[in-house]
Motif scaffolding. Structure first.
Motif, PDB file in Angstrom:
ATOM      1  N   SER A 143       8.298  12.878   5.898  1.00 16.71           N
ATOM      2  CA  SER A 143       7.239  12.697   6.897  1.00 16.71           C
ATOM      3  C   SER A 143       6.501  11.370   6.779  1.00 16.71           C
ATOM      4  CB  SER A 143       6.224  13.846   6.796  1.00 16.71           C
ATOM      5  OG  SER A 143       5.544  13.796   5.545  1.00 16.71           O
ATOM      6  N   VAL A 144       6.645  10.675   5.648  1.00 18.35           N
ATOM      7  CA  VAL A 144       5.962   9.384   5.484  1.00 18.35           C
ATOM      8  C   VAL A 144       6.827   8.327   6.158  1.00 18.35           C
ATOM      9  CG1 VAL A 144       4.978   7.740   3.867  1.00 18.35           C
ATOM     10  CG2 VAL A 144       4.892  10.186   3.368  1.00 18.35           C
ATOM     11  N   SER A 145       6.469   7.972   7.378  1.00 24.16           N
ATOM     12  CA  SER A 145       7.306   7.135   8.232  1.00 24.16           C
ATOM     13  C   SER A 145       6.410   6.307   9.142  1.00 24.16           C
ATOM     14  CB  SER A 145       8.235   8.034   9.065  1.00 24.16           C
ATOM     15  OG  SER A 145       9.130   7.276   9.843  1.00 24.16           O
ATOM     16  N   ALA A 146       6.796   5.067   9.392  1.00 26.46           N
ATOM     17  CA  ALA A 146       5.942   4.194  10.207  1.00 26.46           C
ATOM     18  C   ALA A 146       6.748   3.029  10.764  1.00 26.46           C
ATOM     19  CB  ALA A 146       4.770   3.666   9.379  1.00 26.46           C
ATOM     20  N   LEU A 147       6.185   2.405  11.806  1.00 27.09           N
ATOM     21  CA  LEU A 147       6.790   1.210  12.386  1.00 27.09           C
ATOM     22  C   LEU A 147       6.317  -0.037  11.634  1.00 27.09           C
ATOM     23  CD1 LEU A 147       6.507   1.961  16.214  1.00 27.09           C
ATOM     24  CD2 LEU A 147       8.563   2.070  14.780  1.00 27.09           C
ATOM     25  N   ILE A 148       7.236  -0.963  11.411  1.00 31.19           N
ATOM     26  CA  ILE A 148       6.969  -2.224  10.718  1.00 31.19           C
ATOM     27  C   ILE A 148       7.072  -3.355  11.736  1.00 31.19           C
ATOM     28  CG2 ILE A 148       7.646  -3.721   8.812  1.00 31.19           C
ATOM     29  CD1 ILE A 148       6.740  -0.858   7.988  1.00 31.19           C
ATOM     30  N   ASP A 149       6.011  -4.137  11.878  1.00 34.92           N
ATOM     31  CA  ASP A 149       5.956  -5.204  12.875  1.00 34.92           C
ATOM     32  C   ASP A 149       6.015  -6.559  12.173  1.00 34.92           C
ATOM     33  OD1 ASP A 149       5.455  -6.946  14.952  1.00 34.92           O
ATOM     34  OD2 ASP A 149       3.829  -5.753  15.818  1.00 34.92           O
ATOM     35  N   ILE A 150       7.221  -7.064  11.996  1.00 36.92           N
ATOM     36  CA  ILE A 150       7.416  -8.327  11.280  1.00 36.92           C
ATOM     37  C   ILE A 150       6.869  -9.507  12.072  1.00 36.92           C
ATOM     38  CG2 ILE A 150       9.171  -9.939  10.415  1.00 36.92           C
ATOM     39  CD1 ILE A 150       8.750  -7.541   8.618  1.00 36.92           C
ATOM     40  N   GLU A 151       6.966  -9.471  13.378  1.00 34.43           N
ATOM     41  CA  GLU A 151       6.465 -10.595  14.170  1.00 34.43           C
ATOM     42  C   GLU A 151       4.954 -10.729  14.018  1.00 34.43           C
ATOM     43  OE1 GLU A 151       8.201 -12.930  15.602  1.00 34.43           O
ATOM     44  OE2 GLU A 151      10.058 -11.923  14.999  1.00 34.43           O
ATOM     45  N   LYS A 152       4.241  -9.615  13.947  1.00 28.77           N
ATOM     46  CA  LYS A 152       2.789  -9.685  13.715  1.00 28.77           C
ATOM     47  C   LYS A 152       2.502 -10.267  12.336  1.00 28.77           C
ATOM     48  CE  LYS A 152      -1.526  -7.114  14.185  1.00 28.77           C
ATOM     49  NZ  LYS A 152      -2.176  -7.889  13.120  1.00 28.77           N
ATOM     50  N   LEU A 153       3.247  -9.833  11.334  1.00 28.81           N
ATOM     51  CA  LEU A 153       3.078 -10.405   9.992  1.00 28.81           C
ATOM     52  C   LEU A 153       3.274 -11.921  10.030  1.00 28.81           C
ATOM     53  CD1 LEU A 153       4.488  -9.211   6.608  1.00 28.81           C
ATOM     54  CD2 LEU A 153       5.182 -11.433   7.474  1.00 28.81           C
ATOM     55  N   ARG A 154       4.310 -12.371  10.702  1.00 28.37           N
ATOM     56  CA  ARG A 154       4.599 -13.806  10.735  1.00 28.37           C
ATOM     57  C   ARG A 154       3.511 -14.576  11.457  1.00 28.37           C
ATOM     58  NH1 ARG A 154      11.277 -13.723  11.559  1.00 28.37           N
ATOM     59  NH2 ARG A 154      11.670 -12.924   9.442  1.00 28.37           N
ATOM     60  N   ARG A 155       2.951 -13.998  12.525  1.00 27.66           N
ATOM     61  CA  ARG A 155       1.831 -14.671  13.207  1.00 27.66           C
ATOM     62  C   ARG A 155       0.606 -14.717  12.297  1.00 27.66           C
ATOM     63  NH1 ARG A 155       3.691 -11.373  17.411  1.00 27.66           N
ATOM     64  NH2 ARG A 155       1.945  -9.923  17.124  1.00 27.66           N
TER      65      ARG A 155
END
Length: 357
Positions: A266-278
């Motif tokens: 159940s421990v699951s999530a979306l990872i936003d690499i483009e936001k990290l890079r910005r």
């Protein structure tokens, strides 16, 4: 090409201990049962409405820890090549489903006979191991630091603290308590790491929980931390339990967390690499540790730090973790010499070791 947000899932699984099997044949069956349990949980996650692109499973997930076994005995019982029979079901699954699988195993590579490593790896969607990190900072296991001169002579710099560039971003793996060592995550960040995958097998520790956030904050990296379900590997009596799998974004925010030590995906999530890079490019003062780092100031201090002896087992591999006591004694003496530790009062005894073997 921009990277679309992708899903990471922690496989919080129970695992049996090969060290407690009556013989090597029975231990192999223990590992096979752990493999089947792990594959089943990954397949469960893949069949859900939140299908992951990447999963992380716990440290020791397929074997448990050696619990004081002699090095040679543990190699015979529960170690393998990184691309051998222990990872084969995972390599087959990753290729069949087109996913990334990250985790941990005890590796005994043929090129270093008599030695095993606590190795963390990533399997890519082609079904091959695309990253293998042999843990440096250990308490109860052999380390590549034990024969650093020979290891560094033949190991490319990028493979010592490895990072792999993938369509999901730049990934690295750090196991369990080594997350408390800032230099490991920092070296991987300097190699480009954007996501720290953290297979762990640990009881609750305020310090280790804080270290996870610290590594995220210091390096502006995501972290996917998957712990064991039920009792941790170093607690055969079940006193100390796992749980607390955690996904943290690059600004320290919790994306998913579960305190309980039950078996779950159940421990699951979306990872936003483009936001990290910005965000890594944004000048937000010391909240961005990248743009204002002054690494040059620290170099002479690290160059002068000579405490735990490298090459302690250069000529002959460690045979049992208890042999580390001599190296620890050298580290204490070296730290006393420069004033990091204060000498004991005359007649006082060293504190009793609490290392879990």
């Amino acid at each position: 090409m921009p990277i679309k947000p992708w899903r990471a899932t922690c496989i919080q699984m129970q695992s049996e201990r090969a060290s407690q099997a009556p013989d090597d044949a029975a231990a192999r069956e223990v590992i096979k049962r752990n493999q089947a349990r792990l594959v089943g949980l990954i397949e469960k996650a893949l069949a859900s409405d939140e299908r992951p692109d990447l999963v992380v499973f716990p440290e020791f997930g397929m074997s448990g820890p050696p619990l004081g076994m002699q090095v040679a005995d543990w190699i015979a019982r529960a170690c393998d090549r990184i691309d051998g029979w222990i990872t084969k079901p995972l390599r087959d699954l990753a290729k069949r489903e087109g996913i990334y699988i990250a985790g941990n195993m005890f590796e005994a590579p043929e090129e270093w006979p008599g030695r095993y490593f606590n190795s963390s790896f990533i399997i890519g969607p082609e079904g091959t191991v695309i990253l293998n990190y042999r843990r440096v900072n250990v308490a109860a296991f052999p380390s590549v630091h034990d024969f650093m001169t020979d290891y560094m002579r033949v190991t490319p710099m990028g493979d010592v603290f490895p990072v792999v560039d993938t369509p999901l971003g730049k990934l690295c793996v750090i196991a369990c308590g080594e997350i408390t060592v800032p230099e490991v995550a920092r070296c991987m960040m300097l190699n480009g790491a954007e996501v720290i995958l953290h297979p762990t097998n640990s009881r609750h520790s305020v310090l280790q929980e804080a270290a996870k956030l610290a590594r995220v904050g210091e390096n502006m990296s995501y972290m996917i931390s998957a712990n064991v379900a039920g009792a941790i590997g170093f607690s055969p009596d079940g006193t100390h339990r796992g749980g607390r799998s955690h996904i943290i974004d690059h600004m320290g925010g919790t994306l998913a967390f579960r305190e309980e030590a039950d078996e779950t995906t159940s421990v699951s999530a979306l990872i936003d690499i483009e936001k990290l890079r910005r965000d890594r490019r944004a000048d937000i003062g010391l909240a961005n540790p990248h743009l204002r780092a002054r690494y040059e100031m620290y170099v002479p201090y690290y160059a002068a730090a000579r405490f735990y002896p490298p090459d302690y087992y250069l000529n002959a591999p460690m045979t049992h973790a208890s042999q580390c006591e001599g190296a620890v004694a050298i580290a204490r003496a070296n730290m006393e010499r420069v004033g990091v530790l204060q000498p004991l009062a005359v007649g006082a005894a060293e504190p009793v070791s609490t290392v879990e073997l």
